[in-house]
Scaffold this motif. Structure first.
Motif, short mmCIF file in Angstrom:
data_model
loop_
_atom_site.label_atom_id
_atom_site.label_comp_id
_atom_site.label_asym_id
_atom_site.label_seq_id
_atom_site.Cartn_x
_atom_site.Cartn_y
_atom_site.Cartn_z
N THR A 161 0.85 -1.18 0.00
CA THR A 161 0.00 0.00 0.00
C THR A 161 0.89 1.24 0.00
OG1 THR A 161 -0.15 0.21 2.40
CG2 THR A 161 -1.81 -1.19 1.31
N GLU A 162 0.40 2.27 -0.61
CA GLU A 162 1.15 3.52 -0.65
C GLU A 162 1.41 4.05 0.76
OE1 GLU A 162 0.91 7.28 -3.52
OE2 GLU A 162 -0.77 7.19 -2.10
N ILE A 163 0.44 3.86 1.66
CA ILE A 163 0.59 4.31 3.04
C ILE A 163 1.78 3.62 3.71
CG2 ILE A 163 -0.52 4.26 5.32
CD1 ILE A 163 -3.21 4.60 3.83
N SER A 195 2.70 11.08 0.31
CA SER A 195 2.13 10.46 -0.89
C SER A 195 2.37 11.35 -2.11
CB SER A 195 0.63 10.19 -0.71
OG SER A 195 -0.07 11.39 -0.49
N ARG A 218 0.86 3.23 -9.63
CA ARG A 218 0.06 3.67 -8.48
C ARG A 218 -1.38 3.35 -8.84
NH1 ARG A 218 -1.87 9.20 -6.84
NH2 ARG A 218 -1.88 9.17 -4.56
N GLN A 232 -7.53 1.48 -5.33
CA GLN A 232 -8.20 0.26 -4.91
C GLN A 232 -9.65 0.54 -4.48
OE1 GLN A 232 -6.55 -2.79 -5.17
NE2 GLN A 232 -5.08 -1.46 -6.19
N ASN A 262 -11.02 -0.04 -1.74
CA ASN A 262 -11.11 0.45 -0.37
C ASN A 262 -10.65 1.91 -0.24
OD1 ASN A 262 -8.37 0.16 -0.68
ND2 ASN A 262 -8.07 -1.17 1.08
N GLN A 263 -10.61 2.63 -1.35
CA GLN A 263 -10.30 4.06 -1.41
C GLN A 263 -8.84 4.37 -1.04
OE1 GLN A 263 -12.96 6.26 -2.45
NE2 GLN A 263 -13.73 4.22 -2.93
N THR A 264 -7.93 3.44 -1.26
CA THR A 264 -6.51 3.66 -1.03
C THR A 264 -5.75 3.38 -2.32
OG1 THR A 264 -6.07 1.38 -0.35
CG2 THR A 264 -6.69 2.95 1.40
N ASP A 278 -2.37 1.45 -4.04
CA ASP A 278 -1.30 0.46 -3.92
C ASP A 278 -0.22 0.81 -4.92
OD1 ASP A 278 -2.70 -0.96 -2.04
OD2 ASP A 278 -2.93 -2.77 -3.23
#
Length: 77
Positions: free
Chosen positions: A26-28, A38, A56, A59, A61-63, A65
């Motif tokens: 994940t980017e986070i 980010s 990038r 997803q 789930n609003q994030t 990857d």
């Protein structure tokens, strides 16, 4: 540090991190580990998109990857 040099270092660090984590994170997680924002991670993709070895990807789930181009999921097997 000159901006281009910083972007190059971030690109190399992200590539190494993804290669150690099966090509997908994940980017986070990436930003937390590398202590970057980010915006810094996406600047590498936006500015050097043709040279970057990951994508990038937004997803469900609003994030986001970060996925290596060499990543193989279950469908690819």
């Amino acid at each position: 540090m000159i901006l281009k040099e910083k972007i190059m270092i971030i690109r190399i660090l992200i590539e190494k991190l993804l290669s150690k984590n099966n090509g997908r994170m994940t980017e986070i997680e990436v930003c937390k580990i590398l202590n970057i924002t980010s915006q810094e991670a996406s600047a590498v993709v936006d500015q050097y998109g043709h040279r970057v070895t990951w994508s990038r990807v937004f997803q469900a789930n609003q994030t986001f990857d970060l996925i290596s181009h060499s990543y193989k999921n279950d469908w690819d097997k």
